[in-house]
Design an enzyme around this catalytic site. Structure first.
Site, PDB file in Angstrom:
ATOM      1  N   LYS A 120      24.148  37.525  36.964  1.00 29.61           N
ATOM      2  CA  LYS A 120      23.726  36.839  38.195  1.00 29.61           C
ATOM      3  C   LYS A 120      23.039  37.807  39.155  1.00 29.61           C
ATOM      4  O   LYS A 120      22.027  37.487  39.757  1.00 29.61           O
ATOM      5  CB  LYS A 120      24.930  36.184  38.903  1.00 29.61           C
ATOM      6  CG  LYS A 120      25.683  35.186  38.049  1.00 29.61           C
ATOM      7  CD  LYS A 120      26.753  34.459  38.837  1.00 29.61           C
ATOM      8  CE  LYS A 120      27.935  35.312  39.272  1.00 29.61           C
ATOM      9  NZ  LYS A 120      28.752  35.850  38.165  1.00 29.61           N
ATOM     10  N   ARG A 174      29.611  48.354  32.997  1.00 31.78           N
ATOM     11  CA  ARG A 174      28.776  48.047  34.154  1.00 31.78           C
ATOM     12  C   ARG A 174      28.924  49.138  35.218  1.00 31.78           C
ATOM     13  O   ARG A 174      30.005  49.655  35.442  1.00 31.78           O
ATOM     14  CB  ARG A 174      29.256  46.708  34.721  1.00 31.78           C
ATOM     15  CG  ARG A 174      28.547  46.280  35.949  1.00 31.78           C
ATOM     16  CD  ARG A 174      28.645  44.811  36.107  1.00 31.78           C
ATOM     17  NE  ARG A 174      29.913  44.369  36.664  1.00 31.78           N
ATOM     18  CZ  ARG A 174      30.111  43.125  37.080  1.00 31.78           C
ATOM     19  NH1 ARG A 174      29.157  42.232  36.984  1.00 31.78           N
ATOM     20  NH2 ARG A 174      31.276  42.789  37.573  1.00 31.78           N
ATOM     21  N   ARG A 193      33.010  49.667  39.627  1.00 30.71           N
ATOM     22  CA  ARG A 193      33.825  48.856  40.533  1.00 30.71           C
ATOM     23  C   ARG A 193      35.294  48.932  40.144  1.00 30.71           C
ATOM     24  O   ARG A 193      35.617  48.863  38.962  1.00 30.71           O
ATOM     25  CB  ARG A 193      33.370  47.398  40.467  1.00 30.71           C
ATOM     26  CG  ARG A 193      32.138  47.136  41.251  1.00 30.71           C
ATOM     27  CD  ARG A 193      31.593  45.760  41.005  1.00 30.71           C
ATOM     28  NE  ARG A 193      32.579  44.685  41.067  1.00 30.71           N
ATOM     29  CZ  ARG A 193      32.246  43.395  41.032  1.00 30.71           C
ATOM     30  NH1 ARG A 193      30.983  43.039  40.942  1.00 30.71           N
ATOM     31  NH2 ARG A 193      33.175  42.469  41.088  1.00 30.71           N
ATOM     32  N   ARG A 215      40.113  38.072  36.460  1.00 26.01           N
ATOM     33  CA  ARG A 215      38.975  37.396  37.104  1.00 26.01           C
ATOM     34  C   ARG A 215      38.408  36.298  36.204  1.00 26.01           C
ATOM     35  O   ARG A 215      37.995  35.250  36.696  1.00 26.01           O
ATOM     36  CB  ARG A 215      37.886  38.427  37.462  1.00 26.01           C
ATOM     37  CG  ARG A 215      38.268  39.243  38.695  1.00 26.01           C
ATOM     38  CD  ARG A 215      37.536  40.555  38.783  1.00 26.01           C
ATOM     39  NE  ARG A 215      36.103  40.420  38.794  1.00 26.01           N
ATOM     40  CZ  ARG A 215      35.267  41.347  38.339  1.00 26.01           C
ATOM     41  NH1 ARG A 215      35.734  42.472  37.832  1.00 26.01           N
ATOM     42  NH2 ARG A 215      33.982  41.163  38.417  1.00 26.01           N
TER      43      ARG A 215
END
Ligand code: AMP
Length: 225
Positions: free
Chosen positions: A13, A127, A160, A171
């Site tokens: 996204k 990531r 993160r 999540r």
């Protein structure tokens, strides 16, 4: 153009949001990025949100709705926006529609970038994110030109905290329970457009552009909120 991007964490996204923003000249608004900045700044919102984020849970609807209402009223949003990470509950989706309806506007398209849960876990593990502008990279598939440094702004990259495997799985579970129903909400009135996200960034973006070309030519592409 007013769009929302839906999809599991790691679906792409953020990457597609940046590409749309630079092609169509509208802001890409990532609620996750806004909250992370609030957490690092130690603001009131950041302190309230921190516990939820680190546990892999959603920040309460009312805080998020207020944050988005304020953001989309800023001057750079008069020609539209791309929301990434909002709405994450059906309650948020309804609240956004109500807020826009009062201004005679609407979310025109919800683009759902589809990947499997296992693909999401694999992507999240590799990531990395820019500490300054929030741009997202992948150690294998979307590398920076310089080692550990953002191509866009030169900021340092970091992993993160909520991208560790345990929180990432939580999540995903939260996503399936609370966020997945948002796709049905937009499907009901024909605003949902799905894209296979397990392809290259360029291939996914080609499908996004294909969907958006109809909107750009439409009469209601850039009305003021
Ligand atoms: P993201 O960067 O979109 O993955 O968001 C990171 C975290 O911020 C999420 O796991 C949530 O804790 C929180 N968050 C971001 N957007 C929302 C939202 N619309 N509603 C509730 N929590 C959110």
């Amino acid at each position: 153009m007013r769009l929302v991007l839906l999809g599991l964490p790691g679906a792409g996204k953020g990457t597609q949001g940046e590409l749309i923003a630079s092609k169509y000249g509208i802001p890409h608004i990532s609620t996750g990025h806004i909250i992370r900045q609030a957490v690092s700044a130690g603001s009131d919102l950041g302190q309230k949100a921190n516990l939820y984020i680190s546990g892999g849970n959603l920040v309460p609807d009312e805080l998020m709705i207020q944050l988005v209402y304020e953001r989309i009223r800023e001057p750079d949003c008069t020609q539209g926006w791309i929301l990434d990470g909002f709405p994450r509950t059906v309650h948020q989706a309804r609240a956004l529609d109500q807020c826009l309806a009062e201004a005679g506007a609407a979310v025109q398209m919800a683009i759902d970038i589809r990947i499997t849960q296992e693909e999401a876990i694999k992507r999240i593990a590799q990531r990395r994110m820019c500490s300054q502008c929030g741009a997202v990279y992948h150690l294998k598939y979307y590398r920076t030109k310089g080692e550990g440094v953002c191509d866009i702004c030169g900021g340092d990259l970091f992993r993160r905290e909520d991208d560790n495997e345990e929180t990432a799985r939580k999540r995903l579970e939260v996503h399936m329970r609370q966020t997945h129903p948002v796709t049905h909400y937009y499907a009901q009135d024909g605003r949902l457009y799905s894209i296979d996200g397990v392809r290259s960034i360029d291939e996914v973006f080609a499908d996004v552009e294909n969907y958006l070309s109809g909107l750009v030519e439409g009469p209601d592409a850039g009305e003021v909120l």
